[in-house]
Design a protein around this motif. Structure first.
Motif, PDB file in Angstrom:
ATOM      1  N   ALA A 294       0.831  -1.203   0.000  1.00  0.00           N
ATOM      2  CA  ALA A 294       0.000   0.000   0.000  1.00  0.00           C
ATOM      3  C   ALA A 294       0.866   1.253   0.000  1.00  0.00           C
ATOM      4  O   ALA A 294       0.575   2.238  -0.692  1.00  0.00           O
ATOM      5  CB  ALA A 294      -0.929  -0.004   1.207  1.00  0.00           C
ATOM      6  N   ALA A 295       1.945   1.226   0.788  1.00  0.00           N
ATOM      7  CA  ALA A 295       2.868   2.369   0.800  1.00  0.00           C
ATOM      8  C   ALA A 295       3.503   2.554  -0.570  1.00  0.00           C
ATOM      9  O   ALA A 295       3.678   3.685  -1.045  1.00  0.00           O
ATOM     10  CB  ALA A 295       3.935   2.158   1.866  1.00  0.00           C
ATOM     11  N   LEU A 296       3.851   1.447  -1.234  1.00  0.00           N
ATOM     12  CA  LEU A 296       4.439   1.549  -2.568  1.00  0.00           C
ATOM     13  C   LEU A 296       3.439   2.129  -3.563  1.00  0.00           C
ATOM     14  O   LEU A 296       3.810   2.945  -4.414  1.00  0.00           O
ATOM     15  CB  LEU A 296       4.908   0.169  -3.022  1.00  0.00           C
ATOM     16  N   ARG A 297       2.170   1.739  -3.454  1.00  0.00           N
ATOM     17  CA  ARG A 297       1.155   2.342  -4.318  1.00  0.00           C
ATOM     18  C   ARG A 297       1.104   3.854  -4.130  1.00  0.00           C
ATOM     19  O   ARG A 297       0.989   4.614  -5.091  1.00  0.00           O
ATOM     20  CB  ARG A 297      -0.232   1.752  -4.023  1.00  0.00           C
ATOM     21  N   GLY A 298       1.182   4.286  -2.879  1.00  0.00           N
ATOM     22  CA  GLY A 298       1.152   5.717  -2.619  1.00  0.00           C
ATOM     23  C   GLY A 298       2.361   6.435  -3.190  1.00  0.00           C
ATOM     24  O   GLY A 298       2.238   7.528  -3.782  1.00  0.00           O
ATOM     25  N   VAL A 299       3.520   5.831  -3.044  1.00  0.00           N
ATOM     26  CA  VAL A 299       4.749   6.458  -3.543  1.00  0.00           C
ATOM     27  C   VAL A 299       4.764   6.547  -5.058  1.00  0.00           C
ATOM     28  O   VAL A 299       5.230   7.529  -5.645  1.00  0.00           O
ATOM     29  CB  VAL A 299       5.989   5.676  -3.023  1.00  0.00           C
ATOM     30  N   THR A 300       4.244   5.513  -5.739  1.00  0.00           N
ATOM     31  CA  THR A 300       4.257   5.498  -7.184  1.00  0.00           C
ATOM     32  C   THR A 300       3.071   6.246  -7.804  1.00  0.00           C
ATOM     33  O   THR A 300       3.000   6.415  -9.021  1.00  0.00           O
ATOM     34  CB  THR A 300       4.234   4.047  -7.724  1.00  0.00           C
ATOM     35  N   GLY A 301       2.134   6.659  -6.963  1.00  0.00           N
ATOM     36  CA  GLY A 301       0.976   7.377  -7.470  1.00  0.00           C
ATOM     37  C   GLY A 301      -0.049   6.493  -8.128  1.00  0.00           C
ATOM     38  O   GLY A 301      -0.872   6.976  -8.921  1.00  0.00           O
ATOM     39  N   THR A 302      -0.005   5.181  -7.818  1.00  0.00           N
ATOM     40  CA  THR A 302      -0.972   4.265  -8.420  1.00  0.00           C
ATOM     41  C   THR A 302      -2.035   3.822  -7.426  1.00  0.00           C
ATOM     42  O   THR A 302      -2.751   2.863  -7.679  1.00  0.00           O
ATOM     43  CB  THR A 302      -0.255   3.010  -8.973  1.00  0.00           C
ATOM     44  N   ALA A 303      -2.131   4.503  -6.288  1.00  0.00           N
ATOM     45  CA  ALA A 303      -3.115   4.112  -5.272  1.00  0.00           C
ATOM     46  C   ALA A 303      -4.521   4.264  -5.836  1.00  0.00           C
ATOM     47  O   ALA A 303      -4.830   5.195  -6.575  1.00  0.00           O
ATOM     48  CB  ALA A 303      -2.950   4.969  -4.016  1.00  0.00           C
ATOM     49  N   ALA A 304      -5.368   3.287  -5.462  1.00  0.00           N
ATOM     50  CA  ALA A 304      -6.752   3.312  -5.963  1.00  0.00           C
ATOM     51  C   ALA A 304      -7.516   4.465  -5.341  1.00  0.00           C
ATOM     52  O   ALA A 304      -7.246   4.881  -4.228  1.00  0.00           O
ATOM     53  CB  ALA A 304      -7.430   1.992  -5.611  1.00  0.00           C
TER      54      ALA A 304
END
Length: 304
Positions: A294-304
């Protein structure tokens, strides 16, 4: 203090006694341990083997049969540089593919003692540059890379990120994720003494791993904390609280922040090294893996 499910695992492992430190015995025992302790891979739309330059084996995991151009995750597995590959880490990478909704390519680099330092580093960089070149075999257009790895693979992730910063590949690197990485062979950290015995990964095992791989402690590709971290891609760093290499990850995260690299640091409390491969035997580890992703999604800007 260990969590209850971690305590049960440690009691079982400690009662069984140490595994003989012979390369074939270690590999077979680790394969058996993962089969018993980890979760099934589950279903994915795409699971396909790939072969990279130099005969490097890899496996693609994707929850979709096809997708628009975008990022691809390169995962570098742990195993002390002597063990591990596409079978040992396929369940973990399947979870990563599902939760990130991205294709994940798991790389099986050369292992020691057959291939000593810096063979794994060379293979990791080769794999990253191959992926960045949009190989037809992948069947997906790569717009950027996300680098990720656990334990020894965490070190390879850091070193690969440094290599692609210094000599960019065909596409850029959005971020890197390292879970309980080894980051500095040049010195001993307090956690290495504090958790030397009784916490799954022992001091004797770590010495044996180093004897097989023979890293050069003052080489930046064995000890990236000795190098310049400025300009690395945004990072997620996760450590395990009861882990001899915990302080490597803490020091790496602190050094990233000092170098001005956007960094998310997480520490999984009450848990030991290798927890990403024990999500069946240690159910609480599932939430830790999901938190890192989830943190990686946030960092990469791909969070749902």
């Amino acid at each position: 203090m260990p969590r209850p499910d971690v305590r049960r695992l440690l009691d079982y492992v400690n009662a069984a006694g140490p595994t003989e430190l012979d390369i074939e015995i270690v590999r077979k025992s680790q394969d058996a341990a993962v089969e018993q302790a980890d979760l099934p891979m589950g279903d994915l739309a795409t699971v396909r083997d790939l072969e990279m330059p130099g005969g490097i084996r890899a496996r693609l995991f994707d929850p979709r049969e096809s997708r628009e151009p975008g990022p691809v995750v390169l995962w570098l597995h742990g195993g002390g540089f002597v063990w591990g590959g596409v079978e040992s880490h396929q369940s973990l990478c399947a979870q990563a593919a599902r939760e990130l909704d991205l294709p994940v390519v798991l790389v099986e680099y050369r292992l020691a003692p057959e291939a000593k330092f810096p063979a794994a580093q060379d293979d990791a960089e080769t794999a990253a540059r191959w992926l960045a070149g949009n190989p037809a075999e992948l069947g997906r257009e790569v717009r950027s890379l996300v680098l990720a790895g656990d334990s020894a693979g965490g070190l390879l992730t850091i070193v690969t990120a440094m290599a692609l910063r210094d000599r960019p590949a065909a596409v850029g690197v959005d971020a890197h994720l390292v879970i309980y990485p080894v980051a500095d062979e040049s010195r001993e950290y307090p956690s290495e003494r504090e958790f030397a015995e009784g916490y799954l990964l022992t001091a004797a095992q770590r010495r044996w791993f180093r004897e097989q791989y023979q890293p050069v402690p003052d080489d930046v590709r064995a000890s990236p904390l000795l190098g310049d971290l400025t300009g690395l891609p945004p990072a997620v760093v996760m450590t395990a609280e009861l882990d001899p290499v915990r302080d490597h990850g803490r020091a790496y995260a602190a050094a990233l922040v000092s170098a001005g690299v956007p960094t998310v640091f997480q520490e999984a409390k009450g848990i030991v090294h290798a927890f990403v491969l024990m999500r069946g035997a240690v159910p609480s580890a599932r939430a830790d893996v999901s938190a890192a992703l989830a943190a990686l999604r946030g960092v990469t800007g791909t969070a749902a």
